[in-house]
Design a protein around this motif. Structure first.
Motif, short mmCIF file in Angstrom:
data_model
loop_
_atom_site.label_atom_id
_atom_site.label_comp_id
_atom_site.label_asym_id
_atom_site.label_seq_id
_atom_site.Cartn_x
_atom_site.Cartn_y
_atom_site.Cartn_z
N GLY A 1 0.81 -1.22 0.00
CA GLY A 1 0.00 0.00 0.00
C GLY A 1 0.84 1.27 0.00
O GLY A 1 0.40 2.31 -0.50
N HIS A 2 2.07 1.18 0.53
CA HIS A 2 2.93 2.37 0.54
C HIS A 2 3.25 2.83 -0.88
O HIS A 2 3.38 4.04 -1.13
CB HIS A 2 4.23 2.08 1.31
N LEU A 3 3.36 1.88 -1.83
CA LEU A 3 3.67 2.26 -3.21
C LEU A 3 2.50 3.03 -3.82
O LEU A 3 2.69 4.02 -4.52
CB LEU A 3 3.99 1.01 -4.04
N VAL A 4 1.28 2.58 -3.54
CA VAL A 4 0.09 3.29 -4.03
C VAL A 4 0.09 4.72 -3.49
O VAL A 4 -0.16 5.68 -4.22
CB VAL A 4 -1.20 2.56 -3.60
N SER A 5 0.39 4.87 -2.20
CA SER A 5 0.41 6.20 -1.58
C SER A 5 1.51 7.08 -2.16
O SER A 5 1.29 8.26 -2.44
CB SER A 5 0.61 6.07 -0.06
N LEU A 6 2.70 6.51 -2.35
CA LEU A 6 3.80 7.29 -2.91
C LEU A 6 3.49 7.77 -4.33
O LEU A 6 3.76 8.92 -4.69
CB LEU A 6 5.08 6.46 -2.91
N LEU A 7 2.92 6.89 -5.14
CA LEU A 7 2.59 7.26 -6.52
C LEU A 7 1.48 8.32 -6.54
O LEU A 7 1.51 9.24 -7.37
CB LEU A 7 2.15 6.02 -7.30
N ARG A 8 0.51 8.19 -5.65
CA ARG A 8 -0.57 9.18 -5.58
C ARG A 8 0.00 10.55 -5.22
O ARG A 8 -0.35 11.56 -5.83
CB ARG A 8 -1.61 8.74 -4.56
N THR A 9 0.89 10.58 -4.24
CA THR A 9 1.51 11.84 -3.82
C THR A 9 2.34 12.45 -4.94
O THR A 9 2.26 13.66 -5.21
CB THR A 9 2.41 11.61 -2.59
N GLU A 10 3.11 11.62 -5.63
CA GLU A 10 3.96 12.12 -6.70
C GLU A 10 3.14 12.63 -7.87
O GLU A 10 3.51 13.60 -8.53
CB GLU A 10 4.92 11.01 -7.15
N ASN A 11 1.99 12.00 -8.13
CA ASN A 11 1.09 12.50 -9.18
C ASN A 11 0.54 13.88 -8.83
O ASN A 11 0.39 14.73 -9.71
CB ASN A 11 -0.05 11.51 -9.41
N LEU A 12 0.23 14.10 -7.57
CA LEU A 12 -0.26 15.42 -7.14
C LEU A 12 0.79 16.50 -7.38
O LEU A 12 0.44 17.66 -7.61
CB LEU A 12 -0.65 15.39 -5.66
N MET A 13 2.06 16.11 -7.34
CA MET A 13 3.15 17.06 -7.59
C MET A 13 3.60 17.02 -9.05
O MET A 13 4.66 17.54 -9.40
CB MET A 13 4.33 16.76 -6.66
N LYS A 14 2.80 16.38 -9.92
CA LYS A 14 3.07 16.30 -11.35
C LYS A 14 4.43 15.67 -11.64
O LYS A 14 5.17 16.10 -12.53
CB LYS A 14 2.98 17.69 -11.98
N ALA A 15 4.76 14.61 -10.87
CA ALA A 15 6.00 13.84 -11.04
C ALA A 15 7.24 14.73 -10.92
O ALA A 15 8.27 14.46 -11.56
CB ALA A 15 6.00 13.10 -12.37
N ARG A 16 7.16 15.73 -10.10
CA ARG A 16 8.26 16.69 -9.93
C ARG A 16 9.59 16.00 -9.58
O ARG A 16 10.63 16.32 -10.13
CB ARG A 16 7.88 17.68 -8.82
N PHE A 17 9.53 15.04 -8.68
CA PHE A 17 10.76 14.38 -8.24
C PHE A 17 11.10 13.16 -9.10
O PHE A 17 12.27 12.87 -9.32
CB PHE A 17 10.65 13.98 -6.77
N MET A 18 10.08 12.48 -9.60
CA MET A 18 10.33 11.30 -10.43
C MET A 18 11.07 11.69 -11.71
O MET A 18 11.88 10.92 -12.23
CB MET A 18 9.01 10.61 -10.75
N LYS A 19 10.79 12.88 -12.21
CA LYS A 19 11.45 13.35 -13.43
C LYS A 19 12.96 13.50 -13.24
O LYS A 19 13.72 13.52 -14.22
CB LYS A 19 10.85 14.68 -13.88
N LYS A 20 13.39 13.60 -11.99
CA LYS A 20 14.82 13.77 -11.71
C LYS A 20 15.57 12.44 -11.72
O LYS A 20 16.80 12.42 -11.62
CB LYS A 20 15.00 14.43 -10.35
N SER A 21 14.84 11.34 -11.82
CA SER A 21 15.45 10.02 -11.71
C SER A 21 15.55 9.31 -13.06
O SER A 21 14.54 8.88 -13.62
CB SER A 21 14.65 9.14 -10.74
N ALA A 22 16.77 9.18 -13.56
CA ALA A 22 16.99 8.41 -14.79
C ALA A 22 16.77 6.93 -14.51
O ALA A 22 16.36 6.17 -15.39
CB ALA A 22 18.40 8.65 -15.31
#
Length: 221
Positions: A115-136
């Motif tokens: 469930g933590h993965l679902v929560s993390l992805l939901r949070t990152e979507n709210l931030m428009k993948a701001r931090f995920m975009k930094k990860s190659a």
């Protein structure tokens, strides 16, 4: 001179075994996963992560550099667990439809267990993948899974078993949606319809519905 009695905290500190950098990193990531899944990036607190990990702020900044870097590492770690398990699936020898349904079964189960993965992805979507975009690394992890989906589709079409107009990425997104929408929205949906969508029996029936939908969509008419 009478020796001053040591406090419980000092006693525990002396007895705590020294951890390696890898062990410290693992404990910090475990604590950060819980913290960020519960409170998001903005609400996550280094002080709570420190306490849960049994470490100190210096160690966190030494290993990760900053709170944002720790958050990115937490995302990478959570998604890496999903990708690593996906890539161990033995599906390429199966009938193409069964292989794709097995991929759905795995993903559905993984999200329900994590469930933590679902929560993390939901949070990152709210931030428009701001931090995920930094990860190659996250982008690199996703490519093999999409390739596996594409190969199964191509073989199914070549064997005359699967419809020819299915896009691999759209299919993967569909599988992901069918695997986690009910989890990401469990509380609101349960409240709206006055039904406990966390109930094991309900989830098992929904899983079978999703499998039938995918099979009907994929099979050649």
């Amino acid at each position: 001179m009478t020796e001053r009695p040591s406090s419980d905290a000092e006693h525990k500190q002396r007895r705590r075994p020294r951890r390696s950098a890898d062990q410290n990193r693992a404990e910090i990531l475990r604590a950060a996963t819980t913290e960020f899944a519960m409170h998001g990036f903005a609400g996550g607190r280094i002080t709570r992560i420190v306490k849960k990990a049994g470490t100190n702020p210096r160690m966190i900044y030494e290993l990760f550099g900053s709170k944002s870097n720790l958050y990115v590492a937490t995302l990478e770690n959570a998604l890496s667990a999903l990708r690593t398990e996906e890539l161990t699936l033995e599906v390429m020898h199966l009938d193409p439809l069964e292989g794709l349904l097995k991929l759905f079964d795995f993903m559905n189960g993984h999200f329900e267990r994590n469930g933590h993965l679902v929560s993390l992805l939901r949070t990152e979507n709210l931030m428009k993948a701001r931090f995920m975009k930094k990860s190659a690394r996250i982008h690199e992890m996703s490519s093999p899974v999409l390739s596996m989906t594409e190969r199964l589709l191509k073989r199914g079409v070549a064997e005359g078993k699967l419809t020819a107009d299915v896009d691999p990425l759209r299919l993967y997104v569909m599988i992901a949606a069918l695997s986690q929408f009910h989890l990401a929205n469990v509380h609101t949906l349960s409240a709206m319809f006055e039904r406990n969508l966390a109930e094991a029996k309900w989830r098992a029936a929904r899983r079978e519905d999703a499998r039938k939908m995918l099979a009907a969509y994929l099979q050649r008419k």
